[in-house]
Write a protein that holds these residues in place. Sequence first.
Motif, PDB file in Angstrom:
ATOM      1  N   SER A 200       0.817  -1.221   0.000  1.00 53.81           N
ATOM      2  CA  SER A 200       0.000   0.000   0.000  1.00 53.81           C
ATOM      3  C   SER A 200       0.846   1.263   0.000  1.00 53.81           C
ATOM      4  O   SER A 200       0.341   2.344  -0.326  1.00 53.81           O
ATOM      5  CB  SER A 200      -0.915   0.022   1.226  1.00 53.81           C
ATOM      6  N   GLY A 201       2.105   1.150   0.403  1.00 54.66           N
ATOM      7  CA  GLY A 201       2.958   2.326   0.502  1.00 54.66           C
ATOM      8  C   GLY A 201       2.704   3.165   1.741  1.00 54.66           C
ATOM      9  O   GLY A 201       3.267   4.254   1.883  1.00 54.66           O
ATOM     10  N   ARG A 202       1.879   2.673   2.658  1.00 54.23           N
ATOM     11  CA  ARG A 202       1.562   3.399   3.900  1.00 54.23           C
ATOM     12  C   ARG A 202       2.267   2.695   5.055  1.00 54.23           C
ATOM     13  O   ARG A 202       1.987   1.545   5.361  1.00 54.23           O
ATOM     14  CB  ARG A 202       0.052   3.459   4.101  1.00 54.23           C
ATOM     15  N   LEU A 203       3.154   3.412   5.717  1.00 54.04           N
ATOM     16  CA  LEU A 203       4.073   2.820   6.686  1.00 54.04           C
ATOM     17  C   LEU A 203       3.561   2.977   8.108  1.00 54.04           C
ATOM     18  O   LEU A 203       3.069   4.034   8.510  1.00 54.04           O
ATOM     19  CB  LEU A 203       5.447   3.476   6.571  1.00 54.04           C
ATOM     20  N   ILE A 204       3.724   1.913   8.901  1.00 54.71           N
ATOM     21  CA  ILE A 204       3.512   1.951  10.346  1.00 54.71           C
ATOM     22  C   ILE A 204       4.875   1.831  11.025  1.00 54.71           C
ATOM     23  O   ILE A 204       5.653   0.932  10.694  1.00 54.71           O
ATOM     24  CB  ILE A 204       2.590   0.819  10.819  1.00 54.71           C
ATOM     25  N   VAL A 205       5.158   2.748  11.953  1.00 53.25           N
ATOM     26  CA  VAL A 205       6.367   2.706  12.778  1.00 53.25           C
ATOM     27  C   VAL A 205       5.896   2.555  14.219  1.00 53.25           C
ATOM     28  O   VAL A 205       5.193   3.433  14.734  1.00 53.25           O
ATOM     29  CB  VAL A 205       7.222   3.974  12.620  1.00 53.25           C
ATOM     30  N   THR A 213      -2.560  -1.797  16.357  1.00 53.56           N
ATOM     31  CA  THR A 213      -3.461  -0.725  16.780  1.00 53.56           C
ATOM     32  C   THR A 213      -2.863   0.655  16.531  1.00 53.56           C
ATOM     33  O   THR A 213      -3.373   1.643  17.055  1.00 53.56           O
ATOM     34  CB  THR A 213      -3.798  -0.880  18.278  1.00 53.56           C
ATOM     35  N   THR A 214      -1.793   0.731  15.737  1.00 56.63           N
ATOM     36  CA  THR A 214      -1.127   2.004  15.448  1.00 56.63           C
ATOM     37  C   THR A 214      -1.528   2.510  14.071  1.00 56.63           C
ATOM     38  O   THR A 214      -1.548   1.744  13.097  1.00 56.63           O
ATOM     39  CB  THR A 214       0.397   1.838  15.510  1.00 56.63           C
ATOM     40  N   GLU A 215      -1.851   3.802  13.975  1.00 59.02           N
ATOM     41  CA  GLU A 215      -2.209   4.402  12.696  1.00 59.02           C
ATOM     42  C   GLU A 215      -0.983   4.513  11.797  1.00 59.02           C
ATOM     43  O   GLU A 215       0.130   4.784  12.268  1.00 59.02           O
ATOM     44  CB  GLU A 215      -2.784   5.800  12.920  1.00 59.02           C
ATOM     45  N   PRO A 216      -1.147   4.313  10.481  1.00 56.76           N
ATOM     46  CA  PRO A 216      -0.017   4.519   9.566  1.00 56.76           C
ATOM     47  C   PRO A 216       0.316   5.999   9.440  1.00 56.76           C
ATOM     48  O   PRO A 216      -0.499   6.873   9.777  1.00 56.76           O
ATOM     49  CB  PRO A 216      -0.535   3.948   8.241  1.00 56.76           C
ATOM     50  N   LEU A 217       1.504   6.282   8.943  1.00 57.26           N
ATOM     51  CA  LEU A 217       1.928   7.661   8.730  1.00 57.26           C
ATOM     52  C   LEU A 217       1.090   8.305   7.631  1.00 57.26           C
ATOM     53  O   LEU A 217       0.580   7.638   6.729  1.00 57.26           O
ATOM     54  CB  LEU A 217       3.408   7.704   8.348  1.00 57.26           C
ATOM     55  N   GLN A 295      -2.247  -6.753   7.775  1.00 53.36           N
ATOM     56  CA  GLN A 295      -3.222  -7.529   8.549  1.00 53.36           C
ATOM     57  C   GLN A 295      -2.505  -8.346   9.628  1.00 53.36           C
ATOM     58  O   GLN A 295      -2.472  -9.566   9.606  1.00 53.36           O
ATOM     59  CB  GLN A 295      -4.041  -8.457   7.643  1.00 53.36           C
ATOM     60  N   LEU A 296      -1.940  -7.625  10.551  1.00 58.73           N
ATOM     61  CA  LEU A 296      -1.117  -8.253  11.577  1.00 58.73           C
ATOM     62  C   LEU A 296      -1.908  -9.289  12.364  1.00 58.73           C
ATOM     63  O   LEU A 296      -3.030  -9.042  12.796  1.00 58.73           O
ATOM     64  CB  LEU A 296      -0.572  -7.191  12.534  1.00 58.73           C
TER      65      LEU A 296
END
Length: 363
Positions: A200-205, A213-217, A295-296
């Motif tokens: 998707s190109g949308r990163l979670i750090v 449960t963390t929003e992507p950047l 989809q962790l």
Amino acid sequence: MAREVAARRHAIDQWYMVLLTAGGRPVQTIERWKSGLWRVYLFDDSGRRDHCIDLRPRPDGTLLVTRRHRFWYTAEHREFDDSAAQEMTTVSAEGEVTVKSRPAGSRGWSSIRRDNVLVEDSPIPAPDFGDWLPFTRLLTEQGHECAATLTLHDAPAPPPRPSHPNGVQTLFTPGAQVAAEGVGASVIDVRPAGTLYMPSGRLIVADPTSASTTEPLVAAVPPGDYPVSVSILRSLRYPEMGYVAAARLTITDEPVKAWEPALCPDDDPTLLASDESIGFGVDAGMGCFVDAVAQLDEMDEDRYLDALGSDFAAEVTVAATGANMVVFRTGLGDGGYPKWLGRTEDGRIACFVADMQLIPADA
């Protein structure tokens, strides 16, 4: 900071500080901490903080003093000089009071216990923003006479602070020598940590145990496979010891011309104090990069630790989708760590960096 910023920080349970003055000199600071905790400092006539008071909220909406630390300075003492006479009073959750005292020049404490809580009979109301009068009662203990009203003034705006990771010029320079926080003289070793697949190109750090449960950047990149590397600090004194100073997800090898915080949708950089940055919390001594559509599945801390083994970083497969995450150790362990993105000269995203803040800025 401006009172509008402090008021917003109060509303969302963020730290800020208020300084009360009289005749142009400081008499009290009031610090609002997270979870409704407060810390108050009182000043002596020489402008030294000589009294620290911690307060916590009670179910009835009042504040209970849980700790008082007093210093009795002489003219030669600096602020918080350990050789000054001191007294520390603490109140446990059960109401037990412990009083410790230290004579001037002494290296040890003497302790006594007693059952009565010194402040139970006169708790302080938890204030709304701007209502600092309840705290002025603490000033009367030092002989101050307080006015019935207070006048608030905005603090001068602090000078701009560098908007880039600590030591950005050396974090990923193999062989560079630095003086590292908590590690000492060290040399940098840069290692590949795997390749992150980003459909998707949308990163979670995030800490991997909370990534689901963390929003992507907000900032996204074209879908693709991107290399991850970690910066390792090797102690010159104990070369067998190593610490992850930073992790980097590289989008392009073009040079970074500007750095900015890597923001999630709810992040607001205007609420930052002068020494704060946008970061991610770590409770398991690990961080990770992962795509937002991975989809962790439910993986516990032990699984990530097993994947790392004795390494500094590792790829972990997400069973539900076959996607992957790159897990890395975080500095000296748990804490909050800034996340940044670097842009090329034409404004494209060059990389994302998770910085463990082990080396000084511009080292």
